[in-house]
Scaffold this active site. Structure first.
Site, short mmCIF file in Angstrom:
data_model
loop_
_atom_site.label_atom_id
_atom_site.label_comp_id
_atom_site.label_asym_id
_atom_site.label_seq_id
_atom_site.Cartn_x
_atom_site.Cartn_y
_atom_site.Cartn_z
N PRO A 1 -2.06 -0.73 -6.08
CA PRO A 1 -0.89 -1.37 -6.71
C PRO A 1 -0.71 -0.91 -8.16
O PRO A 1 -1.67 -0.85 -8.92
CB PRO A 1 -1.23 -2.86 -6.67
CG PRO A 1 -2.40 -3.00 -5.76
CD PRO A 1 -3.09 -1.68 -5.70
N GLU A 2 0.52 -0.55 -8.50
CA GLU A 2 0.86 -0.18 -9.88
C GLU A 2 1.76 -1.28 -10.44
O GLU A 2 1.94 -2.32 -9.82
CB GLU A 2 1.54 1.19 -9.89
CG GLU A 2 0.72 2.26 -9.18
CD GLU A 2 1.39 3.63 -9.17
OE1 GLU A 2 2.17 3.91 -10.08
OE2 GLU A 2 1.13 4.41 -8.23
N HIS B 1 -10.84 -10.08 4.98
CA HIS B 1 -11.67 -9.77 3.81
C HIS B 1 -11.41 -10.78 2.69
O HIS B 1 -11.20 -10.41 1.55
CB HIS B 1 -11.39 -8.35 3.33
CG HIS B 1 -11.50 -7.32 4.40
ND1 HIS B 1 -12.71 -6.94 4.94
CD2 HIS B 1 -10.56 -6.60 5.06
CE1 HIS B 1 -12.50 -6.03 5.88
NE2 HIS B 1 -11.21 -5.81 5.97
N ARG C 1 -11.88 -3.33 0.06
CA ARG C 1 -12.85 -2.43 -0.59
C ARG C 1 -13.57 -3.08 -1.77
O ARG C 1 -14.45 -2.47 -2.37
CB ARG C 1 -12.15 -1.13 -1.01
CG ARG C 1 -11.64 -0.39 0.24
CD ARG C 1 -11.11 0.97 -0.07
NE ARG C 1 -12.11 1.83 -0.66
CZ ARG C 1 -11.86 3.05 -1.14
NH1 ARG C 1 -10.63 3.52 -1.11
NH2 ARG C 1 -12.82 3.78 -1.66
N ARG D 1 -1.83 16.97 -27.98
CA ARG D 1 -2.64 16.80 -26.75
C ARG D 1 -2.43 17.99 -25.82
O ARG D 1 -1.30 18.31 -25.46
CB ARG D 1 -2.27 15.53 -26.00
CG ARG D 1 -2.28 14.32 -26.84
CD ARG D 1 -3.40 13.37 -26.43
NE ARG D 1 -3.78 12.59 -27.58
CZ ARG D 1 -5.04 12.35 -27.97
NH1 ARG D 1 -6.04 12.81 -27.26
NH2 ARG D 1 -5.29 11.64 -29.05
#
Ligand code: ZN
Length: 289
Positions: free
Chosen positions: A2-3, A91, A110, A153
Protein backbone atom coordinates in the site's frame (compact mmCIF):
# COMPACT_ATOMS: atom_id res chain seq x y z
CA UNK A 1 2.44 -2.74 -1.01
CA UNK A 2 0.00 0.00 0.00
CA UNK A 3 1.18 3.50 -0.93
CA UNK A 4 -0.32 6.88 -0.09
CA UNK A 5 -3.54 6.41 -2.14
CA UNK A 6 -4.19 2.96 -0.68
CA UNK A 7 -3.62 4.10 2.92
CA UNK A 8 -5.73 7.22 2.31
CA UNK A 9 -8.52 4.98 0.96
CA UNK A 10 -8.46 2.86 4.12
CA UNK A 11 -8.35 6.00 6.28
CA UNK A 12 -11.42 7.46 4.56
CA UNK A 13 -13.33 4.20 4.90
CA UNK A 14 -12.38 3.62 8.52
CA UNK A 15 -12.66 7.15 9.94
CA UNK A 16 -16.50 7.34 10.03
CA UNK A 17 -16.64 3.99 11.86
CA UNK A 18 -13.91 4.82 14.36
CA UNK A 19 -14.05 8.51 15.18
CA UNK A 20 -15.92 9.10 18.44
CA UNK A 21 -15.90 5.40 19.34
CA UNK A 22 -14.20 3.82 22.34
CA UNK A 23 -11.80 0.89 21.92
CA UNK A 24 -13.69 -1.46 24.24
CA UNK A 25 -11.28 -4.37 23.92
CA UNK A 26 -7.96 -4.84 22.14
CA UNK A 27 -6.23 -8.17 21.56
CA UNK A 28 -2.76 -8.12 20.02
CA UNK A 29 -2.14 -11.70 18.89
CA UNK A 30 1.29 -11.18 17.29
CA UNK A 31 4.17 -9.75 19.33
CA UNK A 32 5.91 -8.63 16.11
CA UNK A 33 3.26 -5.96 15.54
CA UNK A 34 4.39 -3.75 18.43
CA UNK A 35 8.11 -4.55 18.39
CA UNK A 36 10.30 -3.35 20.10
CA UNK A 37 7.50 -2.72 22.63
CA UNK A 38 5.83 -5.70 24.30
CA UNK A 39 2.24 -6.24 23.13
CA UNK A 40 0.70 -6.54 26.63
CA UNK A 41 1.29 -2.96 27.83
CA UNK A 42 0.28 -1.55 24.40
CA UNK A 43 -2.94 -3.56 24.52
CA UNK A 44 -3.67 -2.29 28.05
CA UNK A 45 -2.87 1.31 27.11
CA UNK A 46 -5.23 1.19 24.10
CA UNK A 47 -8.18 -0.29 25.98
CA UNK A 48 -10.86 2.25 26.91
CA UNK A 49 -9.50 5.10 24.81
CA UNK A 50 -11.71 7.20 22.55
CA UNK A 51 -10.66 7.64 18.92
CA UNK A 52 -10.64 11.38 18.21
CA UNK A 53 -9.29 11.29 14.69
CA UNK A 54 -8.02 8.84 12.07
CA UNK A 55 -5.31 10.70 10.16
CA UNK A 56 -2.51 9.86 7.75
CA UNK A 57 1.09 10.90 7.12
CA UNK A 58 2.77 9.39 4.07
CA UNK A 59 2.03 5.66 4.24
CA UNK A 60 1.33 5.76 7.99
CA UNK A 61 -2.15 5.84 9.46
CA UNK A 62 -2.32 7.80 12.72
CA UNK A 63 -5.13 7.15 15.18
CA UNK A 64 -5.29 10.04 17.63
CA UNK A 65 -6.73 8.81 20.91
CA UNK A 66 -7.92 10.33 24.17
CA UNK A 67 -5.18 11.23 26.64
CA UNK A 68 -2.98 12.48 23.78
CA UNK A 69 -1.93 8.98 22.72
CA UNK A 70 -1.33 8.09 19.07
CA UNK A 71 -1.39 4.69 17.44
CA UNK A 72 0.79 4.82 14.31
CA UNK A 73 -0.10 1.96 11.97
CA UNK A 74 2.11 0.94 9.05
CA UNK A 75 0.54 -1.68 6.76
CA UNK A 76 3.88 -2.34 5.00
CA UNK A 77 3.61 -5.27 2.54
CA UNK A 78 0.40 -7.15 3.21
CA UNK A 79 -1.29 -5.46 6.18
CA UNK A 80 -5.03 -4.83 5.94
CA UNK A 81 -7.57 -3.26 8.29
CA UNK A 82 -10.95 -4.92 7.94
CA UNK A 83 -14.22 -3.66 9.39
CA UNK A 84 -16.65 -6.36 10.56
CA UNK A 85 -15.16 -9.14 8.40
CA UNK A 86 -17.83 -11.81 7.75
CA UNK A 87 -15.41 -14.59 8.71
CA UNK A 88 -12.29 -14.49 10.85
CA UNK A 89 -9.48 -13.67 8.36
CA UNK A 90 -6.68 -16.26 8.10
CA UNK A 91 -3.87 -13.98 9.32
CA UNK A 92 -5.55 -12.03 12.12
CA UNK A 93 -2.88 -10.23 14.18
CA UNK A 94 -4.96 -7.69 16.11
CA UNK A 95 -8.64 -7.64 17.04
CA UNK A 96 -10.27 -4.41 18.23
CA UNK A 97 -13.83 -4.44 19.59
CA UNK A 98 -15.58 -1.06 19.55
CA UNK A 99 -18.11 0.12 22.13
CA UNK A 100 -20.93 0.00 19.55
CA UNK A 101 -20.43 -3.74 18.97
CA UNK A 102 -18.44 -3.47 15.73
CA UNK A 103 -15.08 -5.08 15.16
CA UNK A 104 -11.86 -3.93 13.45
CA UNK A 105 -9.38 -6.66 12.50
CA UNK A 106 -5.78 -6.15 11.46
CA UNK A 107 -4.83 -8.98 9.09
CA UNK A 108 -1.31 -9.46 7.75
CA UNK A 109 -0.02 -12.54 5.89
CA UNK A 110 3.66 -11.57 5.84
CA UNK A 111 3.72 -9.84 9.25
CA UNK A 112 5.86 -6.85 8.28
CA UNK A 113 3.22 -4.34 9.39
CA UNK A 114 3.55 -2.51 12.69
CA UNK A 115 1.52 -0.68 15.31
CA UNK A 116 3.44 1.80 17.38
CA UNK A 117 1.87 3.61 20.34
CA UNK A 118 3.36 6.98 21.23
CA UNK A 119 2.47 9.31 24.11
CA UNK A 120 1.99 12.98 23.26
CA UNK A 121 1.86 15.08 20.12
CA UNK A 122 5.56 15.90 20.31
CA UNK A 123 6.49 12.19 20.30
CA UNK A 124 4.18 11.61 17.33
CA UNK A 125 5.71 14.49 15.41
CA UNK A 126 9.23 13.28 16.23
CA UNK A 127 8.42 9.72 15.10
CA UNK A 128 6.97 10.87 11.78
CA UNK A 129 9.47 13.70 11.31
CA UNK A 130 12.38 11.24 11.51
CA UNK A 131 10.88 9.15 8.73
CA UNK A 132 8.99 11.43 6.37
CA UNK A 133 9.65 14.38 4.09
CA UNK A 134 6.98 16.65 2.70
CA UNK A 135 3.41 15.45 2.08
CA UNK A 136 2.90 15.52 -1.69
CA UNK A 137 -0.76 16.61 -1.56
CA UNK A 138 -0.04 19.80 0.39
CA UNK A 139 1.00 23.32 -0.70
CA UNK A 140 4.52 22.65 0.67
CA UNK A 141 5.13 20.22 -2.19
CA UNK A 142 6.51 22.56 -4.85
CA UNK A 143 8.91 22.34 -7.77
CA UNK A 144 11.28 24.51 -5.73
CA UNK A 145 11.20 21.97 -2.88
CA UNK A 146 11.95 19.15 -5.33
CA UNK A 147 14.76 21.16 -6.88
CA UNK A 148 16.34 21.88 -3.50
CA UNK A 149 16.12 18.19 -2.51
CA UNK A 150 17.50 16.99 -5.86
CA UNK A 151 20.36 19.45 -6.18
CA UNK A 152 23.68 17.69 -6.73
CA UNK A 153 22.16 14.21 -6.47
CA UNK A 154 23.49 11.60 -8.90
CA UNK A 155 21.01 8.93 -7.76
CA UNK A 156 18.38 7.93 -10.34
CA UNK A 157 15.27 10.09 -10.12
CA UNK A 158 13.18 6.95 -9.50
CA UNK A 159 15.11 6.24 -6.27
CA UNK A 160 14.85 9.92 -5.36
CA UNK A 161 11.06 9.86 -5.73
CA UNK A 162 10.83 6.69 -3.61
CA UNK A 163 12.84 8.21 -0.74
CA UNK A 164 10.23 8.70 2.00
CA UNK A 165 12.43 11.26 3.72
CA UNK A 166 12.04 13.55 0.70
CA UNK A 167 8.51 12.79 -0.54
CA UNK A 168 6.19 10.96 1.86
CA UNK A 169 3.98 8.18 0.57
CA UNK A 170 5.10 7.57 -3.03
CA UNK A 171 5.98 3.93 -3.75
CA UNK A 172 6.79 1.86 -6.82
CA UNK A 173 3.44 2.14 -8.63
CA UNK A 174 2.97 5.88 -8.36
CA UNK A 175 6.65 6.64 -9.04
CA UNK A 176 6.49 4.74 -12.37
CA UNK A 177 3.22 6.38 -13.36
CA UNK A 178 4.36 9.88 -12.40
CA UNK A 179 7.70 9.60 -14.25
CA UNK A 180 5.87 8.40 -17.37
CA UNK A 181 3.44 11.31 -17.18
CA UNK A 182 6.32 13.77 -16.69
CA UNK A 183 8.23 12.10 -19.60
CA UNK A 184 11.29 11.61 -17.43
CA UNK A 185 13.43 8.46 -17.65
CA UNK A 186 13.71 6.75 -14.24
CA UNK A 187 17.52 6.50 -14.60
CA UNK A 188 17.97 10.25 -15.03
CA UNK A 189 20.19 11.53 -12.20
CA UNK A 190 17.84 13.47 -9.88
CA UNK A 191 20.16 16.48 -9.85
CA UNK A 192 20.10 16.77 -13.66
CA UNK A 193 16.41 17.75 -13.88
CA UNK A 194 15.78 21.25 -15.16
CA UNK A 195 13.14 23.66 -13.86
CA UNK A 196 10.41 22.67 -16.31
CA UNK A 197 11.03 18.98 -15.60
CA UNK A 198 10.87 19.52 -11.84
CA UNK A 199 7.56 21.30 -12.32
CA UNK A 200 6.29 18.50 -14.58
CA UNK A 201 7.39 15.88 -12.03
CA UNK A 202 5.68 17.71 -9.17
CA UNK A 203 2.43 17.94 -11.14
CA UNK A 204 2.66 14.31 -12.30
CA UNK A 205 3.16 13.00 -8.75
CA UNK A 206 0.15 14.99 -7.56
CA UNK A 207 -1.89 13.78 -10.55
CA UNK A 208 -0.97 10.10 -10.09
CA UNK A 209 -1.68 10.11 -6.35
CA UNK A 210 -5.00 11.91 -6.79
CA UNK A 211 -6.05 9.51 -9.58
CA UNK A 212 -5.08 6.62 -7.29
CA UNK A 213 -7.23 7.97 -4.46
CA UNK A 214 -10.15 8.56 -6.86
CA UNK A 215 -9.88 4.90 -7.97
CA UNK A 216 -9.74 3.82 -4.30
CA UNK A 217 -6.21 2.49 -4.68
CA UNK A 218 -4.60 -0.22 -6.76
CA UNK A 219 -5.00 -3.91 -5.97
CA UNK A 220 -2.09 -5.81 -7.49
CA UNK A 221 -1.21 -8.01 -4.51
CA UNK A 222 -3.09 -8.15 -1.26
CA UNK A 223 -4.49 -4.66 -0.96
CA UNK A 224 -8.12 -4.74 0.15
CA UNK A 225 -10.62 -2.13 1.31
CA UNK A 226 -12.02 -2.34 4.85
CA UNK A 227 -14.94 -4.38 3.46
CA UNK A 228 -12.61 -6.73 1.52
CA UNK A 229 -13.26 -5.09 -1.88
CA UNK A 230 -10.43 -4.23 -4.30
CA UNK A 231 -9.18 -0.90 -5.64
CA UNK A 232 -9.33 -0.23 -9.38
CA UNK A 233 -6.31 1.99 -10.15
CA UNK A 234 -4.49 -1.07 -11.61
CA UNK A 235 -6.92 -0.81 -14.55
CA UNK A 236 -5.62 2.70 -15.27
CA UNK A 237 -1.87 1.97 -15.23
CA UNK A 238 -0.05 3.50 -18.22
CA UNK A 239 3.25 1.68 -17.71
CA UNK A 240 3.43 -0.08 -14.33
CA UNK A 241 3.33 -3.89 -14.73
CA UNK A 242 2.64 -3.49 -18.48
CA UNK A 243 5.91 -4.88 -19.88
CA UNK A 244 5.57 -5.62 -23.62
CA UNK A 245 2.23 -3.85 -23.92
CA UNK A 246 1.94 -0.72 -26.08
CA UNK A 247 2.59 2.70 -24.58
CA UNK A 248 -0.77 4.50 -24.49
CA UNK A 249 0.90 7.65 -25.89
CA UNK A 250 3.11 6.31 -28.74
CA UNK A 251 2.53 2.57 -29.08
CA UNK A 252 6.13 1.56 -28.27
CA UNK A 253 6.33 -1.61 -26.17
CA UNK A 254 6.78 -0.82 -22.47
CA UNK A 255 10.11 -2.09 -21.09
CA UNK A 256 10.99 -3.29 -17.64
CA UNK A 257 14.23 -2.32 -15.92
CA UNK A 258 15.53 -2.62 -12.40
CA UNK A 259 16.29 0.71 -10.72
CA UNK A 260 17.49 0.75 -7.12
CA UNK A 261 16.44 -2.89 -6.80
CA UNK A 262 12.85 -2.16 -7.84
CA UNK A 263 11.08 -3.39 -10.97
CA UNK A 264 10.57 -0.27 -13.06
CA UNK A 265 8.40 0.23 -16.13
CA UNK A 266 9.18 2.78 -18.79
CA UNK A 267 8.39 3.86 -22.36
CA UNK A 268 11.92 4.35 -23.72
CA UNK A 269 10.52 6.61 -26.45
CA UNK A 270 8.36 8.96 -24.36
CA UNK A 271 10.93 8.94 -21.54
CA UNK A 272 14.30 9.45 -23.28
CA UNK A 273 17.32 7.81 -21.65
CA UNK A 274 19.88 10.08 -20.05
CA UNK A 275 22.96 10.60 -22.23
CA UNK A 276 25.93 8.65 -20.88
CA UNK A 277 28.28 10.84 -18.88
CA UNK A 278 31.67 11.35 -20.59
CA UNK A 279 34.12 8.67 -19.48
CA UNK A 280 37.53 9.81 -18.25
CA UNK A 281 40.25 8.91 -20.79
CA UNK A 282 42.40 5.91 -19.97
CA UNK A 283 45.79 7.03 -18.72
CA UNK A 284 47.48 3.68 -18.15
CA UNK A 285 50.56 3.18 -20.26
CA UNK A 286 50.93 0.79 -23.19
CA UNK A 287 47.32 0.90 -24.24
CA UNK A 288 46.78 1.29 -27.97
CA UNK A 289 43.71 3.40 -28.71
ZN1 ZN B 1 5.53 6.10 -25.37
Amino acid sequence: MPELPEVETIRRQLAPHLEGRTLRDVEILDARWTRPDAPGPVQDALRGRVVHEVGRSGKYMVWSLSGEMHLIVNLRMTGALLFDPPVDPPHTRVRIALDDGHLVVYNDARRFGTGHLVAGDAARDAYLGDRLGVEPLTPEFTAAYLGAQARGRLAPVKSFVLDQKRIAGVGNIYADEALFRARIHPLRPAGSLRGTQLAALRDAIEYALTAGIDAKGATIDDFRHVDGAQGSFQDLFNVHQREGEPCPACGTAISKLVVGGRGTYVCERCQPRPRPRPQPKAVSGGEQL
